[in-house]
Design a protein around this motif. Structure first.
Motif, PDB file in Angstrom:
ATOM      1  N   ILE A   7     170.593   8.281  14.136  1.00  0.00           N
ATOM      2  CA  ILE A   7     169.305   8.971  14.291  1.00  0.00           C
ATOM      3  C   ILE A   7     168.151   7.976  14.283  1.00  0.00           C
ATOM      4  CG2 ILE A   7     167.754  10.641  13.240  1.00  0.00           C
ATOM      5  CD1 ILE A   7     170.174  12.235  12.436  1.00  0.00           C
ATOM      6  N   PHE A   8     168.174   7.044  13.307  1.00  0.00           N
ATOM      7  CA  PHE A   8     167.093   6.057  13.288  1.00  0.00           C
ATOM      8  C   PHE A   8     167.026   5.258  14.591  1.00  0.00           C
ATOM      9  CE2 PHE A   8     165.632   1.730  12.374  1.00  0.00           C
ATOM     10  CZ  PHE A   8     164.307   2.023  12.067  1.00  0.00           C
ATOM     11  N   PRO A   9     168.156   4.732  15.101  1.00  0.00           N
ATOM     12  CA  PRO A   9     168.069   4.026  16.396  1.00  0.00           C
ATOM     13  C   PRO A   9     167.544   4.902  17.530  1.00  0.00           C
ATOM     14  CG  PRO A   9     170.125   3.492  15.327  1.00  0.00           C
ATOM     15  CD  PRO A   9     169.484   4.562  14.492  1.00  0.00           C
ATOM     16  N   VAL A  10     167.882   6.187  17.520  1.00  0.00           N
ATOM     17  CA  VAL A  10     167.374   7.065  18.576  1.00  0.00           C
ATOM     18  C   VAL A  10     165.850   7.158  18.488  1.00  0.00           C
ATOM     19  CG1 VAL A  10     167.263   9.446  19.354  1.00  0.00           C
ATOM     20  CG2 VAL A  10     169.468   8.408  18.911  1.00  0.00           C
ATOM     21  N   LEU A  11     165.347   7.374  17.257  1.00  0.00           N
ATOM     22  CA  LEU A  11     163.891   7.465  17.090  1.00  0.00           C
ATOM     23  C   LEU A  11     163.232   6.140  17.451  1.00  0.00           C
ATOM     24  CD1 LEU A  11     163.726   9.480  13.746  1.00  0.00           C
ATOM     25  CD2 LEU A  11     163.483  10.315  16.090  1.00  0.00           C
ATOM     26  N   TYR A  12     163.871   5.048  17.061  1.00  0.00           N
ATOM     27  CA  TYR A  12     163.357   3.718  17.356  1.00  0.00           C
ATOM     28  C   TYR A  12     163.317   3.510  18.875  1.00  0.00           C
ATOM     29  CZ  TYR A  12     162.739  -1.316  16.393  1.00  0.00           C
ATOM     30  OH  TYR A  12     162.270  -2.600  16.301  1.00  0.00           O
ATOM     31  N   THR A  13     164.360   3.975  19.559  1.00  0.00           N
ATOM     32  CA  THR A  13     164.382   3.880  21.020  1.00  0.00           C
ATOM     33  C   THR A  13     163.198   4.622  21.611  1.00  0.00           C
ATOM     34  OG1 THR A  13     166.780   3.843  20.951  1.00  0.00           O
ATOM     35  CG2 THR A  13     165.779   4.303  23.074  1.00  0.00           C
ATOM     36  N   MET A  14     162.957   5.826  21.083  1.00  0.00           N
ATOM     37  CA  MET A  14     161.847   6.606  21.616  1.00  0.00           C
ATOM     38  C   MET A  14     160.520   5.899  21.389  1.00  0.00           C
ATOM     39  SD  MET A  14     163.051  10.432  20.700  1.00  0.00           S
ATOM     40  CE  MET A  14     164.458  11.146  21.552  1.00  0.00           C
ATOM     41  N   SER A  15     160.352   5.304  20.190  1.00  0.00           N
ATOM     42  CA  SER A  15     159.068   4.638  19.948  1.00  0.00           C
ATOM     43  C   SER A  15     158.965   3.346  20.758  1.00  0.00           C
ATOM     44  CB  SER A  15     158.861   4.384  18.455  1.00  0.00           C
ATOM     45  OG  SER A  15     159.738   3.395  18.017  1.00  0.00           O
ATOM     46  N   PHE A  47     173.015  12.103  22.848  1.00  0.00           N
ATOM     47  CA  PHE A  47     172.392  10.782  22.910  1.00  0.00           C
ATOM     48  C   PHE A  47     173.431   9.803  22.382  1.00  0.00           C
ATOM     49  CE2 PHE A  47     169.652   7.273  22.488  1.00  0.00           C
ATOM     50  CZ  PHE A  47     168.432   7.567  23.050  1.00  0.00           C
ATOM     51  N   PRO A  48     174.370   9.375  23.226  1.00  0.00           N
ATOM     52  CA  PRO A  48     175.423   8.508  22.711  1.00  0.00           C
ATOM     53  C   PRO A  48     174.819   7.244  22.100  1.00  0.00           C
ATOM     54  CG  PRO A  48     175.681   8.925  25.070  1.00  0.00           C
ATOM     55  CD  PRO A  48     174.391   9.502  24.676  1.00  0.00           C
ATOM     56  N   GLN A  49     175.518   6.741  21.100  1.00  0.00           N
ATOM     57  CA  GLN A  49     174.985   5.615  20.338  1.00  0.00           C
ATOM     58  C   GLN A  49     174.594   4.441  21.225  1.00  0.00           C
ATOM     59  OE1 GLN A  49     177.771   4.455  17.401  1.00  0.00           O
ATOM     60  NE2 GLN A  49     176.213   4.142  15.870  1.00  0.00           N
ATOM     61  N   PHE A  50     175.384   4.201  22.280  1.00  0.00           N
ATOM     62  CA  PHE A  50     175.098   2.997  23.063  1.00  0.00           C
ATOM     63  C   PHE A  50     173.829   3.134  23.883  1.00  0.00           C
ATOM     64  CE2 PHE A  50     176.447   5.014  26.849  1.00  0.00           C
ATOM     65  CZ  PHE A  50     177.563   5.759  26.543  1.00  0.00           C
ATOM     66  N   LEU A  51     173.306   4.368  24.048  1.00  0.00           N
ATOM     67  CA  LEU A  51     172.017   4.490  24.733  1.00  0.00           C
ATOM     68  C   LEU A  51     170.920   3.874  23.881  1.00  0.00           C
ATOM     69  CD1 LEU A  51     171.637   7.924  26.463  1.00  0.00           C
ATOM     70  CD2 LEU A  51     171.974   5.695  27.451  1.00  0.00           C
ATOM     71  N   ALA A  52     171.135   3.853  22.554  1.00  0.00           N
ATOM     72  CA  ALA A  52     170.159   3.258  21.656  1.00  0.00           C
ATOM     73  C   ALA A  52     170.441   1.777  21.472  1.00  0.00           C
ATOM     74  CB  ALA A  52     170.180   3.983  20.318  1.00  0.00           C
ATOM     75  N   ILE A  53     171.145   1.194  22.432  1.00  0.00           N
ATOM     76  CA  ILE A  53     171.608  -0.193  22.279  1.00  0.00           C
ATOM     77  C   ILE A  53     170.445  -1.155  22.049  1.00  0.00           C
ATOM     78  CG2 ILE A  53     171.706  -0.531  24.796  1.00  0.00           C
ATOM     79  CD1 ILE A  53     174.439  -2.016  23.058  1.00  0.00           C
ATOM     80  N   VAL A  54     169.330  -0.921  22.723  1.00  0.00           N
ATOM     81  CA  VAL A  54     168.167  -1.791  22.548  1.00  0.00           C
ATOM     82  C   VAL A  54     167.675  -1.718  21.108  1.00  0.00           C
ATOM     83  CG1 VAL A  54     165.764  -2.110  23.184  1.00  0.00           C
ATOM     84  CG2 VAL A  54     167.462  -1.634  24.938  1.00  0.00           C
ATOM     85  N   ALA A  55     167.559  -0.488  20.600  1.00  0.00           N
ATOM     86  CA  ALA A  55     167.086  -0.308  19.233  1.00  0.00           C
ATOM     87  C   ALA A  55     168.065  -0.914  18.238  1.00  0.00           C
ATOM     88  CB  ALA A  55     166.887   1.170  18.942  1.00  0.00           C
ATOM     89  N   LEU A  56     169.368  -0.699  18.469  1.00  0.00           N
ATOM     90  CA  LEU A  56     170.363  -1.264  17.563  1.00  0.00           C
ATOM     91  C   LEU A  56     170.278  -2.789  17.562  1.00  0.00           C
ATOM     92  CD1 LEU A  56     173.389   1.056  18.327  1.00  0.00           C
ATOM     93  CD2 LEU A  56     172.338   0.743  16.110  1.00  0.00           C
ATOM     94  N   TYR A  57     170.069  -3.348  18.751  1.00  0.00           N
ATOM     95  CA  TYR A  57     169.962  -4.800  18.848  1.00  0.00           C
ATOM     96  C   TYR A  57     168.759  -5.308  18.053  1.00  0.00           C
ATOM     97  CZ  TYR A  57     169.040  -9.352  20.924  1.00  0.00           C
ATOM     98  OH  TYR A  57     168.779 -10.685  21.111  1.00  0.00           O
ATOM     99  N   LEU A  58     167.610  -4.656  18.261  1.00  0.00           N
ATOM    100  CA  LEU A  58     166.399  -5.095  17.550  1.00  0.00           C
ATOM    101  C   LEU A  58     166.560  -4.895  16.042  1.00  0.00           C
ATOM    102  CD1 LEU A  58     163.781  -3.573  19.984  1.00  0.00           C
ATOM    103  CD2 LEU A  58     164.423  -5.975  19.783  1.00  0.00           C
ATOM    104  N   MET A  59     167.184  -3.761  15.667  1.00  0.00           N
ATOM    105  CA  MET A  59     167.394  -3.457  14.258  1.00  0.00           C
ATOM    106  C   MET A  59     168.264  -4.530  13.610  1.00  0.00           C
ATOM    107  SD  MET A  59     168.876   0.230  13.274  1.00  0.00           S
ATOM    108  CE  MET A  59     169.892   0.366  11.836  1.00  0.00           C
ATOM    109  N   PHE A  60     169.334  -4.913  14.300  1.00  0.00           N
ATOM    110  CA  PHE A  60     170.241  -5.886  13.716  1.00  0.00           C
ATOM    111  C   PHE A  60     169.694  -7.309  13.788  1.00  0.00           C
ATOM    112  CE2 PHE A  60     173.230  -2.658  13.010  1.00  0.00           C
ATOM    113  CZ  PHE A  60     174.117  -3.168  12.088  1.00  0.00           C
TER     114      PHE A  60
END
Lengths: 535, 301
Positions: free
Chosen positions: A101-109, B134-147
């Protein structure tokens, strides 16, 4: 409800609370259960402490607060007698929150910012980077003895300069500025050999990060900064490029050029429209989305990729459905010999590793040595031509996908009573009519949700395209979009494979894929009434 | 096959005209022909990879559909020239650990959703469906930045570590799996756990000693699906694991054929078979659950 029977949640109201005499289990749980519980809570506390330490060193109070809150929540849930459903939901939900959920919200922002390689941090960080990177030595430059260190891990930790001046005073400098260093061991030569909280790098480790080091400078305020000269000395010099708050601009003192801050684009531009490489992250609103939808060059590739993406998902889903169902119907007769044998052979592609098989298919389509051209006696350049590549991608995915549909259709067929087909035949229907009007409608009840799921899966089937064609062949007029690119492979290329990583655009694309897939899935599930039970 | 259907078929055999073979051909014979064609389509890439793995020359250009010789040179090259065992161990670690922990986490949640009534239950169930879109890998950019920042604070769970990627995978533990399991849990009669509770069992004892043994088929099938999708996962792994030593077998094989495709094809084929082997084995043991589990609505990764 009394506290004593809160453990009965789920049982009807008024379920008997007192344990029957001689009951097998004690009400408070077994000894083993309690020991396991205490052990797990202890382990979790230890993890919490481990998580707090680096945050404390980094001065990240928000992070510490979060860790403490999570540990507190876990204690509350597992020590209280009232929160029974939460006891079962907390472990999974914690992972879901943090890593989904956090990565999804982060993606949106991120999707509404210009975040990319030159636009990562805040404006202050960009200014101090501009100033300190333009520092040059002057006649009255202060010299320091330099030791290069990191906070934490030598390979990934943040760089820091440990400095000693002529009087023996020790300082630490990082991207935020210079501060006094206390409790450090300083050698006679002036080198710092130990400092609390810092890892001193060996020459080999420094070498590993030489690229970053060239870009590293310690801002010391008012247009000055410290840079290294070699591995063991540093100097404090004046910045050639100085930021002036009154005009919100950067002036290059050597050339006299003025770069004015553009807060909409997040960079400093001069009159000729040239910009400084160090920019900052700004909110661009819907610009990223608008570019994909309205900017002619980007919209052209976006819509052609979207169209192919839909064609691909529909074609693969349709073909695997038709092939899988046909095979299932062929085998769906009593008295057929060797059923088990055929079944094992036909399902084999499903049990192979799809990742390895995609790579294998790529080589089977090889123009010169590929087994497909060899067998058919062709010399087709499969991956070099737009439609060759598209046919190849679909064919490989049908091979991998139809056994799944075969298994599902077999299961669904077995659930339909054969008597229905016989009844139709007695009424004068031919086999096709009885299949079309009796079997298929019943089959579709079970198959529709699975077809929707398969469509959604293939819509985002990254491996299916990336491992076979990497999205290629690229269109001759566009270096970023390929003929077999799906939106997800296009996103991946924008974010990780380009000369400059365009995180903002990639995130906007992710959000759009999400919207497209969820609209398609929800409407079709709704029409098939599969969601009725939930809503 | 029910007795009834056998009789109907037999009756039709007697009633029909023509030779016995003609009857057989129109009723069953063509089915065998179709199945042979389908089996050939299913088998030829598998045959090709096996023959290439045994091919003494080990190149793509010399590989044929039929084995042209048999040698273990390719396997030896793979062990000698690449960190094959490390890659393989990494792949198995991710697939096994992720499958085991995911099964546990989603079974816990499915138990709560199936047996307990609490505020937010409905919202939770629908929320899981929506998040799934919203499969996890769509948030790949966010996961990358987070990590990128996690790697700074906690190198032990950052990029190029097993634990970091495993944590990301576990973020997807509660998903369609929970739905699948909840559906199965619902079919277990409530009287069973109610009578156990009357005997004084706690909810934990009901879960571990009564529910779990009864729902083994769905645990097995979810475990299999997670195992398969983890072993075939490429996107997240390619972003998280950059060190040669940290890679999974899939990433490693990609690298082997990326650098020199023709020459390394034999090595690649051995690796491809090795990567498929765990799935084939698990598949064999679980086959009686598979049709049932898949029909309940899951998709292979």
């Amino acid at each position: 409800m009394a506290a004593s029977d809160s453990d009965n949640a789920g049982a009807p109201e008024g379920a008997p609370a007192p344990p029957l005499p001689g009951g097998r289990f004690a009400r408070d749980g077994s000894m083993v259960g309690r020991i396991v519980k205490i052990g797990l809570l202890g382990l979790f506390t230890a993890l919490g402490v481990w998580a707090v330490l680096p945050l404390y060193l980094g001065g990240n109070w928000l992070g510490i607060g979060l860790v403490v809150a999570v540990v507190g929540l876990v204690y509350y849930v597992y020590l209280s007698k009232r929160t029974v459903p939460a006891k079962y939901l907390v472990p999974g939900v914690l992972f879901l929150m943090v890593f989904q959920i956090f990565p999804v919200l982060y993606t949106m922002s991120t999707s509404v910012t210009n975040m990319s390689d030159g636009h990562r941090g805040s404006k202050e960080q960009a200014i101090s980077a501009v100033e300190s990177l333009s520092v040059t030595r002057t006649a009255d430059s202060q010299e320091y003895d330099l030791t290069i260190a990191t906070v934490g891990d030598p390979e990934t930790g943040e760089l820091a300069f440990l400095l000693t001046d002529d009087e023996g005073g020790a300082y630490v400098g990082d991207a935020d500025g210079l501060s006094e260093l206390s409790g450090a061991t300083v050698e006679d030569s002036g080198k710092v050999t130990e400092a609390f909280g810092y890892t001193i790098l060996t020459p080999a480790e420094v070498n590993e990060r030489s690229g970053e080091l060239a870009e590293f400078a310690v801002p010391t305020g008012s247009g000055a900064g410290i840079r290294s000269s070699g591995l063991s000395t540093a100097y404090e010099g004046r910045a050639l490029r100085v930021y002036d708050e009154s005009c919100d601009c950067v002036t290059d003192t050597e050339t006299g050029e003025v770069y004015t801050a553009d807060d909409e684009r997040g960079a400093f531009y001069n009159d000729e429209g040239q910009r400084l490489p160090q920019g900052w992250q700004v909110n661009v609103g819907a610009d990223n989305f608008a570019r994909f939808l309205l900017d002619p060059t980007f919209a052209a590739s976006f819509f052609s990729i979207l169209l192919w993406n839909i064609v691909f998902a529909v074609a693969v889903t349709g073909l695997v459905f038709v092939v899988g169902l046909a095979v299932a119907l062929t085998l769906h007769v009593p008295r057929m010999r060797g059923k088990v044998f055929y079944r094992v052979l036909v399902v084999l592609p499903y049990a192979m590793s799809s990742l390895a098989m995609y790579l294998l298919w790529r080589d089977m389509f090889n123009t010169d040595f590929g087994v497909i051209n060899q067998i058919l006696g062709l010399r087709i350049d499969w991956f070099g031509s737009v439609w060759g590549a598209r046919v190849a991608v679909i064919l490989a995915n049908v091979w991998l996908g139809y056994p799944y549909m075969f298994l599902v259709a077999t299961g669904a067929l077995q659930a339909i009573p054969r008597e229905l087909g016989h009844a139709a035949q007695i009424d004068g229907a031919n086999p096709w009519q009885s299949f079309r009007h009796v079997t298929l409608p019943l089959l579709m009840v079970a198959m529709t949700p699975i077809l929707v799921a398969t469509f959604a899966f293939n819509f985002n089937n990254f491996n299916a395209v990336w491992l076979l064609t990497r999205g290629g062949p690229l269109f001759s007029d566009n270096s970023t979009a390929g003929a077999t690119d799906l939106l997800i492979t296009y996103t991946y290329r924008l974010a990780f494979n380009e000369a400059t990583a365009q995180y903002g655009y990639a995130a906007a694309l992710s959000v759009m894929i999400f919207l497209i897939v969820s609209v398609i899935s929800v409407t079709s599930l709704w029409r098939s009434k599969a969601l009725k039970e939930v809503a | 096959m029910s007795v009834d259907t056998v009789r109907t078929t037999q009756r039709r055999y007697r009633r029909g005209a023509g030779t016995r073979f003609g009857l057989w051909a129109t009723r069953l014979g063509w089915r065998h022909v179709v199945m042979w064609v389908v089996a050939a389509f299913a088998l030829f890439p598998v045959m090709f990879v096996v023959s290439a793995a045994l091919n003494p020359l080990g190149t793509l250009s010399s590989s044929q559909l039929w084995p042209t010789g048999a040698s273990l040179d390719n396997a030896r090259d793979l062990f000698a020239n690449t960190p094959f065992t490390t890659w393989y161990a990494n792949s198995l670690f991710f697939a096994l650990t992720n499958a085991a922990v995911t099964v546990l986490l989603s079974a816990l949640a499915a138990y709560a959703f199936s047996r307990m009534r609490f505020t937010g239950r409905k919202v939770g169930l629908i929320g899981l469906l929506v998040i799934q879109m919203f499969p996890q890998f769509l948030a790949i950019v966010a996961l990358y930045l987070m990590f990128t920042s996690i790697s700074e604070y906690y190198p032990a769970i950052g990029f190029d570590t097993r634990w970091g990627l495993l944590l990301v995978y576990l973020g997807g533990a509660l998903s369609i799996n929970t739905w699948l399991m909840k559906g199965f849990f619902d079919t277990v009669p409530k009287e069973l756990d109610e009578s156990a509770q009357m005997d004084g069992a706690t909810h934990a004892q009901v879960f571990f000693r009564i529910m779990l043994p009864l729902v083994t088929p769905v645990l097995a099938i979810v475990g299999l699906l997670v195992f398969i999708s983890t072993i075939n996962e490429f996107l997240l792994a390619s972003v998280f694991l950059r060190d040669t030593e940290a890679k999974t077998l899939g990433l490693g094989l990609y690298q082997v054929v990326a650098s020199s495709r023709n020459a390394n094809f034999g090595m690649f084929s051995v690796g491809a078979i090795m990567l498929s082997l765990p799935t084939l084995i698990v598949f064999w043991f679980l086959q009686r659950f598979i049709t049932e589990g898949l029909t309940s609505g899951a998709v292979k990764g």
